[in-house]
Each structure stands twice: as C-alpha cells, then as structure tokens.
Motif scaffolding. Structure first.
Motif, short mmCIF file in Angstrom:
data_model
loop_
_atom_site.label_atom_id
_atom_site.label_comp_id
_atom_site.label_asym_id
_atom_site.label_seq_id
_atom_site.Cartn_x
_atom_site.Cartn_y
_atom_site.Cartn_z
N LYS A 189 -0.54 4.09 -7.83
CA LYS A 189 -0.67 3.43 -9.14
C LYS A 189 -2.02 2.72 -9.26
O LYS A 189 -2.70 2.82 -10.29
N LEU A 190 -2.42 2.03 -8.19
CA LEU A 190 -3.69 1.31 -8.21
C LEU A 190 -4.86 2.29 -8.30
O LEU A 190 -5.85 2.04 -9.01
N LEU A 191 -4.75 3.41 -7.63
CA LEU A 191 -5.82 4.41 -7.67
C LEU A 191 -5.94 5.03 -9.07
O LEU A 191 -7.05 5.32 -9.53
N LYS A 192 -4.81 5.20 -9.75
CA LYS A 192 -4.84 5.72 -11.13
C LYS A 192 -5.63 4.78 -12.03
O LYS A 192 -6.41 5.22 -12.88
N LYS B 167 -4.10 12.71 -4.05
CA LYS B 167 -3.81 13.94 -4.81
C LYS B 167 -2.89 13.62 -6.00
O LYS B 167 -3.14 14.06 -7.13
N LYS B 168 -1.85 12.85 -5.73
CA LYS B 168 -0.89 12.51 -6.79
C LYS B 168 -1.56 11.71 -7.91
O LYS B 168 -1.32 11.96 -9.10
N ALA B 169 -2.41 10.75 -7.54
CA ALA B 169 -3.07 9.91 -8.55
C ALA B 169 -3.96 10.75 -9.47
O ALA B 169 -3.96 10.56 -10.70
N PHE B 170 -4.70 11.67 -8.89
CA PHE B 170 -5.57 12.51 -9.72
C PHE B 170 -4.77 13.49 -10.56
O PHE B 170 -5.10 13.75 -11.72
N GLU B 171 -3.70 14.04 -9.98
CA GLU B 171 -2.86 14.96 -10.75
C GLU B 171 -2.22 14.25 -11.93
O GLU B 171 -2.17 14.78 -13.05
N GLU B 172 -1.74 13.03 -11.72
CA GLU B 172 -1.04 12.31 -12.78
C GLU B 172 -1.98 11.80 -13.87
O GLU B 172 -1.53 11.41 -14.94
N ALA C 49 0.83 -1.21 0.00
CA ALA C 49 0.00 0.00 0.00
C ALA C 49 0.86 1.25 0.00
O ALA C 49 0.58 2.23 -0.71
N GLU C 50 1.93 1.24 0.79
CA GLU C 50 2.76 2.43 0.91
C GLU C 50 3.43 2.79 -0.42
O GLU C 50 3.57 3.97 -0.77
#
Length: 398
Positions: free
Chosen positions: A321-324, A355-360, A315-316
């Motif tokens: 990546k999974l959320l993307k 935040k990172k997943a949505f930004e990417e 998870a860490e």
C-alpha cells in the motif's frame, strides 16, 4: 558458576540444528520449564539424550537463545570469545585499511559465531549492542576479550533487551576515554556526526552504506529527490553530493531536523537549499498527492513496524500500500529505492510486494539492481533470516 541445563529438542527440529541452524526456537524445546535464568548454558540433545550442540538461554524477540558450539565440552570463557572476536576482526582488515570509511561493523552476531551481540567501529571507538539478558550475562569475558583484541579509544554499549526487545536506558560508557560528541566518521568520503551517548540510535545505519554510495554515484545527478523516514538525512546527503537538484527529507521525529541540518553542514551543503520536513510520512504522501508533487528519485525505507497517532504500519502487511502511494508521486522514468529491514520475509516475497503494487496501479516497471547486507554484516547460509536487508532499485516506466 554459570548454570548448565540439558534441553531436549523435538525430533522434527533435530536435523536443522545438526546442520548448523543457530537460533534456539521456543517451539523446538520439549522441556521449556527447565529454563529459568537467562545466561544459563544449554546443551541441546535429541529425545534419546544424544548431544547436538551447546549454547546459552537468552530471550529476545527472535527466540530463546543461540547455539555457540558443536563441542560438548566447550567453555564459554574469555578465550572462547576472544577467538571468535579475532577471527571476525581479521575478516574486516580491508575496512580498517580504508581511510575513506571509518565506521563499520566488526562483529555481526550469529554471522560471526555469537548470536545476540553486535559490535560496531566508529573511528577508534567501539559500540557493543547486547540483545538479551542472556548474552549480557557474559559481559565481563566479552569486554575483556575485546579489550585484548583491539586498540581502542573508548568502548560504549547499548542494552536492547527489555521485554519488547527495545533499548534499555543506562550509562552507555564502558571503558577507555569518553568521546567528545559528535564523533565525526567517514563513509566513502562523506562525513557523519555520530553520538554514542544519546540513546538507542547513534546517527547513521551502517547497513545501507553500499546503497547510499550507489545513489550518489549513479542515480542522483540532476534529480529531485524525496527521502522518506529520513532519520538524520543520510540518503539526502549522498544524493546532494551526487548532484541532486534538490532533496526533501521527511521524518516524524522532531530531532530529525536539527540532526539532518548537522549532517548537511558537515559536508559543506547549504541545508537551506534543501527541504527538511518534520511530519508523519503517511500524511506527507497525502499532501504530496493533493499538491500533485512529483519526484525523480524516492527512497522508501520505512521501519519494519511503526505506530503513529493515527495508524499502525507493518512492513509485511502494509508495504504494498505504501509503495502504491510512492508510485503515484514518482515521475515516469523516475527511480524508487524500495527498502526494508524486516526479517519476517525474504527477497522473493519483497519483490512480490513490488510487483503487486505496480500491477494494482497499472504501471510498468523495471528492476535495475538490488542489494542485501554489506560484507561487514556477515551472515551464514544456515540462517537466512540473518540477511534481513532487502533493497531494490525500481524504475517506473509509466
């Protein structure tokens, strides 16, 4: 006679323990070589030999044991454990009075004053989880204390203290009457089949109670829902009861399908109108992407660590990546229930992953609400790691 050992704590950790930190960290101990037998009672002292606190030595993945008292003369006997148990049980009085929920936690480790042990209630049956050989050393006084503190049909146990912190196979029955399984329990009026005699997991994770209720009451109506890492389909059951047009449950374990069918059937839901898929979730995401499948509501609740034939998930390291991949198969204006039970990071870092997943993926989002552990999973502010559950409802804006 239980052994007692004095362990010296490095100066930089002393104030931490004086302020109530309960976990005995390996890195904090100067004389580790003096710790030999788990279950040994330990007195923590500073380098000048001044007493700090008292606990026991028991190895689990988190540390070398737990502080139980600041009283140098404390005896860890039946009376001590009974006092802690009764205090915890009294805090759960509203749960015992709730006829719509008959499964909950009555004792939550260090949150209730004894790290290394949890106790769950299932409609008259009690399940003790032991997390180290150290705490299991006190099995007799703890079970006697529980026996004197509650009315029970039966008591079961799970040992989770092999070298990898995993479940140890054994006879799970302790005393009372043996259950006729499944035991049917209620959670906010919904039925669940529970098995206390079938290995490490019993059929439902009690810490997600408020999240399931929220999905049913606020998010499911009219939605096409995907439940990943679905286990026995609890989120899917609540979604279906909340008016979801269809649910899809995906889990790698072969037993997930019959278990999910059982939970649907217990609640009068036609399981044949739902999709129950036995497949590696990571592969399912690829399939859904190829087929351009989209969902209005997605539950993403992976284990903290998972290993399949083709990959290792942490998870860490891998949640972003999974959320993307989840974002890619979620409809615009759809909701993702992002969840993790990893104690390796806090809510702030978890929101950073989101935040990172949505930004990417160049996607806008809005956080709708968030959850941590429910009230019966008591935690203490001195040990933030104990509040491991992080759940964020996120709307994909497009």
């Amino acid at each position: 006679m239980t052994k007692e050992v004095r362990i010296k704590i490095k100066s930089k950790f002393v104030s931490k323990y004086r302020n109530g930190f309960p976990l005995i960290l390996q890195d904090a101990i100067i004389n580790q070589k003096d710790l030999k037998d788990e279950g040994t009672i330990v007195s923590l002292t500073d380098e000048k030999n001044s007493f700090i606190a008292k606990g026991y030595y028991g190895r689990q993945n988190k540390g070398y044991g737990w502080v139980l008292s600041k009283n140098e003369h404390e005896k860890f006997d039946k009376g001590f454990f009974k006092n802690r148990l009764l205090t915890a049980i009294n805090r759960r009085e509203p749960f015992f009075a709730d006829k719509e929920t008959t499964a909950f936690r009555i004792f939550n480790g260090e949150g209730d004053g004894i790290g290394g042990i949890t106790i769950d209630y299932f409609d008259g049956f009690y399940l003790i989880n032991w997390y180290s050989k150290g705490i299991y050393h006190f099995k007799q006084p703890i079970i006697e204390a529980l026996q004197e503190s509650v009315d029970f049909k039966g008591i079961y146990q799970k040992k989770r203290f092999d070298v990898k912190g995993q479940y140890v196979e054994d006879d799970d029955f302790v005393m009372g009457e043996r259950g006729e399984f499944p035991i049917i329990v209620k959670e906010n009026g919904v039925n669940f089949a529970v098995y206390l005699n079938e290995g490490a997991m019993v059929g439902v994770f009690l810490d997600q109670r408020e999240v399931r209720k929220t999905i049913r009451d606020k998010y499911a109506s009219g939605k096409n829902m995907l439940n990943t890492f679905s286990y026995t389909g609890a989120f899917s059951v609540f979604a279906a009861l909340g008016g979801a047009t269809r649910t899809t449950s995906v889990d790698l374990a072969n037993r997930s399908k019959p278990k999910t069918i059982e939970q649907f059937s217990l609640n009068g839901i036609d399981y044949e109108a739902q999709d129950i898929i036995v497949e590696d979730v990571f592969q399912y995401f690829k399939y859904a992407g190829r087929k351009n499948l989209k969902f209005d509501l997605v539950v993403l609740d992976p284990p903290s660590f998972a290993r399949s034939k083709k990959l290792v998930f942490s998870a860490e390291k891998d949640y972003t990546k999974l959320l993307k991949e989840t974002i890619a198969i979620t409809e615009d204006q759809g909701v993702i229930v992002a969840s993790t039970n990893s104690s390796a990071f806090g809510m702030g870092k978890f929101k950073g992953f989101i935040k990172k997943a949505f930004e990417e993926t160049n996607t806008q989002y809005k956080i709708l609400e968030e959850f941590s552990l429910p009230e019966d999973f008591r935690t203490i502010r001195e040990y933030k790691e104990g509040n491991y559950l992080k759940v964020v409802f996120v709307k994909k804006l497009g």
